[in-house]
Design a protein around this motif. Structure first.
Motif, PDB file in Angstrom:
ATOM      1  N   LYS A  17       2.511  -3.765   8.306  1.00 55.37           N
ATOM      2  CA  LYS A  17       3.954  -3.536   8.296  1.00 55.37           C
ATOM      3  C   LYS A  17       4.443  -3.746   6.876  1.00 55.37           C
ATOM      4  O   LYS A  17       3.992  -4.657   6.183  1.00 55.37           O
ATOM      5  CB  LYS A  17       4.668  -4.508   9.234  1.00 55.37           C
ATOM      6  N   GLU A  18       5.373  -2.906   6.421  1.00 56.04           N
ATOM      7  CA  GLU A  18       5.841  -3.007   5.046  1.00 56.04           C
ATOM      8  C   GLU A  18       7.361  -2.921   5.015  1.00 56.04           C
ATOM      9  O   GLU A  18       7.970  -2.225   5.803  1.00 56.04           O
ATOM     10  CB  GLU A  18       5.235  -1.853   4.231  1.00 56.04           C
ATOM     11  N   SER A  19       7.993  -3.637   4.053  1.00 53.42           N
ATOM     12  CA  SER A  19       9.432  -3.552   3.843  1.00 53.42           C
ATOM     13  C   SER A  19       9.708  -3.655   2.351  1.00 53.42           C
ATOM     14  O   SER A  19       8.865  -4.089   1.579  1.00 53.42           O
ATOM     15  CB  SER A  19      10.163  -4.658   4.610  1.00 53.42           C
ATOM     16  N   GLN A  20      10.891  -3.219   1.937  1.00 51.98           N
ATOM     17  CA  GLN A  20      11.262  -3.219   0.520  1.00 51.98           C
ATOM     18  C   GLN A  20      12.282  -4.313   0.231  1.00 51.98           C
ATOM     19  O   GLN A  20      13.214  -4.516   0.997  1.00 51.98           O
ATOM     20  CB  GLN A  20      11.886  -1.871   0.151  1.00 51.98           C
ATOM     21  N   SER A 101       1.565  -9.733   1.401  1.00 49.59           N
ATOM     22  CA  SER A 101       1.307  -9.333   0.020  1.00 49.59           C
ATOM     23  C   SER A 101       2.548  -8.663  -0.547  1.00 49.59           C
ATOM     24  O   SER A 101       3.397  -8.177   0.193  1.00 49.59           O
ATOM     25  CB  SER A 101       0.113  -8.378  -0.045  1.00 49.59           C
ATOM     26  N   MET A 102       2.629  -8.630  -1.887  1.00 50.37           N
ATOM     27  CA  MET A 102       3.776  -8.013  -2.560  1.00 50.37           C
ATOM     28  C   MET A 102       3.277  -7.074  -3.654  1.00 50.37           C
ATOM     29  O   MET A 102       2.365  -7.405  -4.394  1.00 50.37           O
ATOM     30  CB  MET A 102       4.672  -9.083  -3.152  1.00 50.37           C
ATOM     31  N   THR A 103       3.905  -5.896  -3.739  1.00 49.41           N
ATOM     32  CA  THR A 103       3.584  -4.906  -4.750  1.00 49.41           C
ATOM     33  C   THR A 103       4.891  -4.359  -5.302  1.00 49.41           C
ATOM     34  O   THR A 103       5.821  -4.097  -4.541  1.00 49.41           O
ATOM     35  CB  THR A 103       2.761  -3.744  -4.142  1.00 49.41           C
ATOM     36  N   TYR A 104       4.963  -4.147  -6.621  1.00 52.36           N
ATOM     37  CA  TYR A 104       6.169  -3.616  -7.237  1.00 52.36           C
ATOM     38  C   TYR A 104       6.125  -2.096  -7.282  1.00 52.36           C
ATOM     39  O   TYR A 104       5.170  -1.513  -7.781  1.00 52.36           O
ATOM     40  CB  TYR A 104       6.345  -4.163  -8.654  1.00 52.36           C
ATOM     41  N   GLY A 112      10.950  -3.685 -18.517  1.00 55.30           N
ATOM     42  CA  GLY A 112       9.805  -4.313 -17.861  1.00 55.30           C
ATOM     43  C   GLY A 112      10.078  -4.590 -16.399  1.00 55.30           C
ATOM     44  O   GLY A 112      11.176  -4.407 -15.888  1.00 55.30           O
ATOM     45  N   MET A 113       9.068  -5.041 -15.770  1.00 58.51           N
ATOM     46  CA  MET A 113       9.149  -5.327 -14.346  1.00 58.51           C
ATOM     47  C   MET A 113       9.959  -6.606 -14.115  1.00 58.51           C
ATOM     48  O   MET A 113       9.752  -7.603 -14.810  1.00 58.51           O
ATOM     49  CB  MET A 113       7.721  -5.498 -13.807  1.00 58.51           C
ATOM     50  N   PRO A 114      10.881  -6.580 -13.146  1.00 57.57           N
ATOM     51  CA  PRO A 114      11.649  -7.800 -12.861  1.00 57.57           C
ATOM     52  C   PRO A 114      10.762  -8.865 -12.220  1.00 57.57           C
ATOM     53  O   PRO A 114       9.686  -8.573 -11.714  1.00 57.57           O
ATOM     54  CB  PRO A 114      12.717  -7.326 -11.878  1.00 57.57           C
ATOM     55  N   ASP A 115      11.230 -10.103 -12.287  1.00 55.90           N
ATOM     56  CA  ASP A 115      10.485 -11.188 -11.649  1.00 55.90           C
ATOM     57  C   ASP A 115      10.342 -10.920 -10.162  1.00 55.90           C
ATOM     58  O   ASP A 115      11.257 -10.406  -9.515  1.00 55.90           O
ATOM     59  CB  ASP A 115      11.213 -12.528 -11.841  1.00 55.90           C
ATOM     60  N   ALA A 116       9.202 -11.285  -9.666  1.00 56.86           N
ATOM     61  CA  ALA A 116       8.949 -11.112  -8.235  1.00 56.86           C
ATOM     62  C   ALA A 116       9.765 -12.119  -7.440  1.00 56.86           C
ATOM     63  O   ALA A 116       9.961 -13.257  -7.876  1.00 56.86           O
ATOM     64  CB  ALA A 116       7.466 -11.316  -7.943  1.00 56.86           C
TER      65      ALA A 116
END
Length: 143
Positions: A17-20, A101-104, A112-116
């Motif tokens: 299952k995935e969510s944003q 798990s988390m993926t950007y 740049g990528m924001p902090d997780a």
């Protein structure tokens, strides 16, 4: 236990299952593993697992005995944001696992990528993991 005979020596089922959340994808994966030991009794090795500090190269932060589930049951909380509920019943070992798990996937606009965000908590799903494992164990007995 007839189902386990069809699955022997090992079967794995996986759901995802995935969510944003703010460009970050938070995924949850549940897996079910059933192992049937026809030649040896898995209980001695299973009992020794109650003192684990590491399994499969991943640290174990907590081991909790779960009463009234199978012959013996342990809930393992892992360092890699996973929980596993392992149950031994006769010659069968059933494991229901939950991993987050988390993926950007957001846009990087030159800054740049924001902090997780904080890692997703799995402990709120503890009771669900236990009740689902009870249901699996009952389903395996009814055949």
């Amino acid at each position: 236990m007839a189902l386990l005979g069809h699955l022997w020596p090992r079967a794995v089922l996986v759901a995802f299952k995935e969510s944003q959340v703010e460009g970050w994808s938070v995924g949850y994966q549940a897996s079910l593993t059933a192992e049937l030991h026809k030649e040896t009794d898995p209980r001695p090795a299973f009992e020794a697992s109650s003192t684990l500090t590491e399994t499969d190269g991943i640290g174990v932060t907590q081991v909790e005995r779960v009463p009234d589930l199978g012959g013996l049951a342990h809930l393992l909380v892992m360092e890699d944001n996973a929980m596993r509920l392992k149950v031994v019943e006769g010659g069968a070992v059933v494991t229901l696992g939950l991993t987050a798990s988390m993926t950007y996937y957001g846009d990087e606009d030159g800054e740049g990528m924001p902090d997780a965000p904080a890692d997703p908590e799995l402990l709120p799903y503890r009771a669900d993991l236990i009740s689902d494992t009870r249901a699996v164990m009952e389903a395996l007995k009814t055949d």
